[in-house]
Write a protein that holds these residues in place. Structure first.
Motif, PDB file in Angstrom:
ATOM      1  N   VAL A  35       1.014  -1.231   0.088  1.00 18.36           N
ATOM      2  CA  VAL A  35       0.003   0.004  -0.077  1.00 18.36           C
ATOM      3  C   VAL A  35       0.839   0.919  -0.050  1.00 18.36           C
ATOM      4  CG1 VAL A  35      -1.743   1.036   0.996  1.00 18.36           C
ATOM      5  CG2 VAL A  35      -1.644  -1.243   1.218  1.00 18.36           C
ATOM      6  N   PHE A  36       0.849   1.651  -1.093  1.00 16.92           N
ATOM      7  CA  PHE A  36       2.098   2.836  -1.451  1.00 16.92           C
ATOM      8  C   PHE A  36       1.403   4.176  -1.176  1.00 16.92           C
ATOM      9  CE2 PHE A  36       5.042   5.484  -3.613  1.00 16.92           C
ATOM     10  CZ  PHE A  36       6.292   4.966  -3.563  1.00 16.92           C
ATOM     11  N   HIS A 208       4.641   1.788   2.551  1.00 16.55           N
ATOM     12  CA  HIS A 208       5.702   2.303   1.924  1.00 16.55           C
ATOM     13  C   HIS A 208       5.132   3.739   1.621  1.00 16.55           C
ATOM     14  CE1 HIS A 208       6.735  -1.899   1.222  1.00 16.55           C
ATOM     15  NE2 HIS A 208       8.006  -1.446   1.074  1.00 16.55           N
ATOM     16  N   ALA A 209       5.938   4.498   1.333  1.00 12.01           N
ATOM     17  CA  ALA A 209       5.592   6.021   0.982  1.00 12.01           C
ATOM     18  C   ALA A 209       6.867   6.908   0.060  1.00 12.01           C
ATOM     19  CB  ALA A 209       5.365   6.820   2.496  1.00 12.01           C
ATOM     20  N   GLN A 220      11.615   8.170  -0.875  1.00 10.29           N
ATOM     21  CA  GLN A 220      10.804   7.009  -0.967  1.00 10.29           C
ATOM     22  C   GLN A 220      11.458   5.990   0.000  1.00 10.29           C
ATOM     23  OE1 GLN A 220      10.040   5.101  -4.519  1.00 10.29           O
ATOM     24  NE2 GLN A 220      11.894   6.238  -5.666  1.00 10.29           N
ATOM     25  N   SER A 221      10.392   5.287   0.676  1.00  8.80           N
ATOM     26  CA  SER A 221      11.212   4.148   1.714  1.00  8.80           C
ATOM     27  C   SER A 221      10.047   3.316   2.063  1.00  8.80           C
ATOM     28  CB  SER A 221      12.192   4.856   2.601  1.00  8.80           C
ATOM     29  OG  SER A 221      11.093   5.318   3.636  1.00  8.80           O
ATOM     30  N   SER A 222      10.135   2.471   2.794  1.00 11.75           N
ATOM     31  CA  SER A 222       9.137   1.402   3.515  1.00 11.75           C
ATOM     32  C   SER A 222       8.979   2.332   4.835  1.00 11.75           C
ATOM     33  CB  SER A 222       9.781   0.183   4.072  1.00 11.75           C
ATOM     34  OG  SER A 222      10.779   0.423   4.847  1.00 11.75           O
ATOM     35  N   MET A 223       7.634   2.285   5.043  1.00 10.15           N
ATOM     36  CA  MET A 223       7.579   2.897   6.696  1.00 10.15           C
ATOM     37  C   MET A 223       8.168   2.595   7.819  1.00 10.15           C
ATOM     38  SD  MET A 223       5.232   5.259   5.956  1.00 10.15           S
ATOM     39  CE  MET A 223       4.694   5.668   7.386  1.00 10.15           C
ATOM     40  N   VAL A 224       8.663   1.021   7.606  1.00 13.29           N
ATOM     41  CA  VAL A 224       9.236   0.536   8.987  1.00 13.29           C
ATOM     42  C   VAL A 224      10.769   1.361   8.806  1.00 13.29           C
ATOM     43  CG1 VAL A 224      10.812  -1.589   9.354  1.00 13.29           C
ATOM     44  CG2 VAL A 224       8.358  -1.725   9.050  1.00 13.29           C
ATOM     45  N   GLU A 225      11.422   1.520   7.435  1.00  9.71           N
ATOM     46  CA  GLU A 225      12.426   2.215   7.586  1.00  9.71           C
ATOM     47  C   GLU A 225      12.583   3.514   8.009  1.00  9.71           C
ATOM     48  OE1 GLU A 225      15.740   3.332   4.084  1.00  9.71           O
ATOM     49  OE2 GLU A 225      14.134   2.293   3.442  1.00  9.71           O
ATOM     50  N   LEU A 226      11.601   4.258   7.631  1.00 10.69           N
ATOM     51  CA  LEU A 226      11.262   5.509   7.869  1.00 10.69           C
ATOM     52  C   LEU A 226      11.316   5.808   9.679  1.00 10.69           C
ATOM     53  CD1 LEU A 226      10.967   8.484   6.811  1.00 10.69           C
ATOM     54  CD2 LEU A 226       8.747   7.995   6.777  1.00 10.69           C
ATOM     55  N   ARG A 227      10.478   4.866  10.084  1.00  7.97           N
ATOM     56  CA  ARG A 227      10.418   5.137  11.522  1.00  7.97           C
ATOM     57  C   ARG A 227      11.599   4.709  12.198  1.00  7.97           C
ATOM     58  NH1 ARG A 227       4.997   2.458  10.229  1.00  7.97           N
ATOM     59  NH2 ARG A 227       3.330   4.130  10.963  1.00  7.97           N
ATOM     60  N   SER A 228      12.227   3.953  11.742  1.00  7.96           N
ATOM     61  CA  SER A 228      13.554   3.337  12.549  1.00  7.96           C
ATOM     62  C   SER A 228      14.438   4.780  12.410  1.00  7.96           C
ATOM     63  CB  SER A 228      14.075   2.137  11.684  1.00  7.96           C
ATOM     64  OG  SER A 228      14.579   2.506  10.336  1.00  7.96           O
ATOM     65  N   GLU A 229      14.429   5.588  11.526  1.00  6.05           N
ATOM     66  CA  GLU A 229      15.105   6.620  11.460  1.00  6.05           C
ATOM     67  C   GLU A 229      14.857   7.940  12.330  1.00  6.05           C
ATOM     68  OE1 GLU A 229      15.404   7.688   7.324  1.00  6.05           O
ATOM     69  OE2 GLU A 229      16.289   5.658   6.739  1.00  6.05           O
ATOM     70  N   LEU A 230      13.782   7.830  12.837  1.00  8.81           N
ATOM     71  CA  LEU A 230      13.315   8.829  13.952  1.00  8.81           C
ATOM     72  C   LEU A 230      13.873   8.638  15.051  1.00  8.81           C
ATOM     73  CD1 LEU A 230       9.624   9.080  12.891  1.00  8.81           C
ATOM     74  CD2 LEU A 230      11.364  10.352  12.169  1.00  8.81           C
ATOM     75  N   ARG A 231      15.138   9.255  15.426  1.00 10.92           N
ATOM     76  CA  ARG A 231      15.833   9.000  16.563  1.00 10.92           C
ATOM     77  C   ARG A 231      14.937   9.903  17.709  1.00 10.92           C
ATOM     78  NH1 ARG A 231      21.197   7.538  16.751  1.00 10.92           N
ATOM     79  NH2 ARG A 231      21.710   9.087  18.235  1.00 10.92           N
ATOM     80  N   LEU A 296       6.004  11.099  12.831  1.00  4.58           N
ATOM     81  CA  LEU A 296       6.065  11.114  11.537  1.00  4.58           C
ATOM     82  C   LEU A 296       5.902  12.651  10.591  1.00  4.58           C
ATOM     83  CD1 LEU A 296       4.512   7.857  10.527  1.00  4.58           C
ATOM     84  CD2 LEU A 296       6.924   8.512  10.323  1.00  4.58           C
ATOM     85  N   GLU A 297       4.908  13.259  11.180  1.00  9.64           N
ATOM     86  CA  GLU A 297       4.733  14.632  10.771  1.00  9.64           C
ATOM     87  C   GLU A 297       6.126  15.353  10.835  1.00  9.64           C
ATOM     88  OE1 GLU A 297       2.276  18.430  12.012  1.00  9.64           O
ATOM     89  OE2 GLU A 297       1.692  16.666  13.147  1.00  9.64           O
ATOM     90  N   ASP A 298       6.539  15.136  11.706  1.00  4.01           N
ATOM     91  CA  ASP A 298       7.963  16.243  12.039  1.00  4.01           C
ATOM     92  C   ASP A 298       8.834  15.546  10.954  1.00  4.01           C
ATOM     93  OD1 ASP A 298       7.160  17.126  14.178  1.00  4.01           O
ATOM     94  OD2 ASP A 298       7.844  15.737  15.612  1.00  4.01           O
ATOM     95  N   ALA A 299       8.845  14.311  10.558  1.00  9.00           N
ATOM     96  CA  ALA A 299       9.615  14.069   9.366  1.00  9.00           C
ATOM     97  C   ALA A 299       9.484  14.521   8.332  1.00  9.00           C
ATOM     98  CB  ALA A 299      10.005  12.428   9.480  1.00  9.00           C
TER      99      ALA A 299
END
Length: 312
Positions: A35-36, A208-209, A220-231, A296-299
């Motif tokens: 679901v992109f 993915h987004a 563009q990346s998976s949501m899992v990858e994006l969330r993992s980058e939010l330190r 995710l809004e911040d990102a």
């Protein structure tokens, strides 16, 4: 379904006669079964990109592949496997919802007229419009028309579903129902490509987004990858901003930011108890202390420099 990514673009660009560059060298690759979420503020180029994907307008340059085949060259073979709702559905206002579905299906040279009525009923039930099947579309609300547009896309089995702002005009209950429907379609093996300016859609539905802004693809990346980058960031609420910032800097906290009665920064691997003890030893008055993970809004706002509509 093919093992090839259902949507691939390379250098996709659209420049209008006015000189405006609506889409600028976009490279997309949508994984099969995902679901992109195609996310961006209004006017960022999302709909123009979708129109090029479906062969509705020609790109100025670049290429598009849908379901492993070049567009628009292979559109007669590809488009029957693609369901789409773009820029809000348009219907015959004095016909019923069911009659509209059957008319759209009759225009599809691949459809089976023997099953048309049954398939229309199934599509209406799936989008929650069975009770309004016989009502004239001119009496439908905007949200009901959105659902009917999705029903058109579901009249036949699809490998790819492209939805442009599918929850536009829906009330909270309708929005939840459409989200549930998208999840069901993905569970059935359909790849769903959905554009939105609502961050909640991406957070709650997408695997993915991709983020667009001013015609450019920023990420563009998976949501899992994006969330993992939010330190997580250390947040200290204190009236002693100067002393707190000096103490934290001395301990190795980086990327410090000061706001009204708040200092926050990246603590890295520093133990949080050591940071708290150091602030107390420096006589910093602490009104609040802890780690907070950016949303995710911040990102996304950091990527675009623009705000998003994050309402339900």
């Amino acid at each position: 379904m093919s093992d090839t990514a259902p949507v691939i673009t390379r250098g996709l660009t659209k420049r209008f006669r006015s000189g405006q560059v609506a889409v600028d060298s976009v490279d997309l690759e949508v994984p099969t079964g995902s679901v992109f979420g195609f996310l961006g503020p209004n006017g960022s180029g999302k709909t123009t990109t979708i129109r090029m994907l479906l062969g509705l307008i020609a790109p100025t340059s670049g290429s598009v592949e849908l379901l492993g085949q070049p567009m628009p060259k292979a559109q007669l073979a590809v488009l029957p496997r693609v369901g789409a709702m773009v820029e809000g559905p348009a219907f015959y206002p004095f016909w019923s919802g069911q009659a509209n579905l059957m008319r759209f299906d009759a225009a599809d040279r691949t459809s089976d007229p023997r099953t048309r009525k049954a398939r229309a009923g199934e599509a209406l039930e799936r989008v929650g419009l069975s009770a309004a099947a016989g009502k004239k579309v001119r009496a439908y609300s905007l949200g009901m028309k959105q659902r009917l547009g999705i029903a058109v896309a579901l009249m036949q089995r699809r490998d790819l579903l492209v939805l442009d702002e599918p929850t536009n005009g829906l009330d909270p209950q309708g929005t939840r129902e459409v989200r549930g429907l998208i999840r069901e379609l993905a569970a059935d093996g359909i790849t769903v490509f959905t554009s939105t300016h609502l961050l909640a859609e991406v957070e709650q539905v997408c695997t993915h987004a991709a983020v667009m802004s001013r015609g450019k693809l920023l990420r563009q990346s998976s949501m899992v990858e994006l969330r993992s980058e939010l330190r997580p960031r250390l947040v200290v609420r204190t009236p002693d901003l100067g002393a707190a910032a000096e103490t934290l800097t001395g301990l190795g906290v980086t990327d410090l930011r000061r706001q009204e009665e708040t200092v926050d920064g990246d603590p890295g691997e520093l133990p949080i108890d050591k940071l708290a003890a150091a602030l107390v030893a420096a006589d910093v008055r602490i009104h609040g202390f802890g780690l907070e993970r950016p949303s995710l809004e911040d990102a996304f706002v950091a990527l675009t420099g623009e705000g998003f509509d994050v309402a339900e």
